[in-house]
Scaffold this active site. Structure first.
Site, PDB file in Angstrom:
ATOM      1  N   SER A 144     -88.260   8.896 -34.309  1.00  0.00           N
ATOM      2  CA  SER A 144     -89.575   9.522 -34.264  1.00  0.00           C
ATOM      3  C   SER A 144     -89.439  10.995 -34.598  1.00  0.00           C
ATOM      4  O   SER A 144     -88.346  11.580 -34.528  1.00  0.00           O
ATOM      5  CB  SER A 144     -90.159   9.360 -32.853  1.00  0.00           C
ATOM      6  N   TYR A 161     -91.110   9.168 -23.719  1.00  0.00           N
ATOM      7  CA  TYR A 161     -91.038   8.780 -25.123  1.00  0.00           C
ATOM      8  C   TYR A 161     -90.029   9.648 -25.871  1.00  0.00           C
ATOM      9  O   TYR A 161     -89.203   9.142 -26.635  1.00  0.00           O
ATOM     10  CB  TYR A 161     -92.423   8.891 -25.762  1.00  0.00           C
TER      11      TYR A 161
END
Length: 256
Positions: A144, A161
């Site tokens: 990411s 996350y």
């Protein structure tokens, strides 16, 4: 074009019931790969597999929860028994649960880490047991933008996350170093914000859209298909001497 040809290759795509997983499956099929579509929602997978088979792409649907070791082991065994080999693994399954760090429950933390990081390791471990005897394999992990960049709490609270995706980046490097001797490459794609089922609430928020327009040099979210080039590069022999890398596809986000 032969560098990117995947004819005769078998590709496993996790999280294949929606969003980027569906896009990735189509991109691999367009280059000739056969598909093992993996996710929890078997009804969606069955429909997608039928669509591919009707178009001439060999595809099977495999139900699996990416947070459960025993289901991952069983899924990889099923795929190997069906196709006889596994050439490509796309570790796409993931969750984006968020909460302020000071309020965050251990349950939320465990869920995010369990799917986004531990699941990636377990799928890679089991598939590597197939790839090592073949002396060939391509593993592509979904990192990411947040593998190496956090975000202001005023915009979003994504500590779990970020931790999971930072872990994916280092896991990618470590597995790449360990399995290079077996002709297995391990790389990662680092998307910024792309429309998907997981990001719907963020990308549909006008305030967040304005934030991205101001923060991202290209001034927009990613678009459908803009990850496919990196995926096919890492999945094909075009990347035969590339391993341990995370390629940010972020509209320039990491340049400033």
């Amino acid at each position: 074009m032969s560098l990117f040809d995947l004819t005769g290759k078998v590709a496993v795509v996790t999280g294949a019931s929606s969003g980027l997983g569906v896009q990735f499956a189509h991109a691999l099929a367009e280059q000739g790969a056969s598909l093992a579509l993996v996710a929890r929602r078997k009804d969606r997978l069955d429909k997608l597999a039928e669509e591919f088979n009707n178009k001439g792409t060999k595809a099977i649907a495999v139900k699996c929860d990416a947070s459960k070791e025993e289901e991952i082991i069983a899924a990889v065994k099923e795929i190997k028994n069906h196709f006889g080999r596994i050439d490509i693994l796309v570790n796409n399954a993931g969750v984006g649960l968020v909460d302020k760090a000071e309020n965050q429950s251990k349950e939320l933390w465990d869920t995010v880490i369990g799917i986004n990081l531990t699941g990636v390791f377990l799928f890679s471990r089991e598939v590597a047991k197939v790839m090592i005897p073949q002396k060939y394999g391509k593993i592509i992990n979904l990192g990411s933008l947040h593998s190496n960049t956090a975000i202001s709490a005023a915009v979003n609270s994504v500590s779990a996350y970020c931790a999971s995706k930072g872990g994916v980046q280092m896991l990618t490097k470590s597995l790449a170093a360990e399995w290079a001797q077996h002709n297995i490459t391990v790389n990662a794609i680092g998307p910024a914000y792309f429309p998907s089922e997981m990001t719907d609430s963020a990308v549909s928020n006008e305030g967040f859209k304005q934030f991205v327009e101001a923060r991202c040099p290209m001034g927009r979210f990613g678009r459908d298909g803009e990850l496919n080039g990196a995926l096919i590069y890492f999945a094909s022999d075009a990347s035969s001497y590339t391993t341990g890398q995370l390629l940010n596809i972020d509209g320039g986000w990491n340049t400033i």
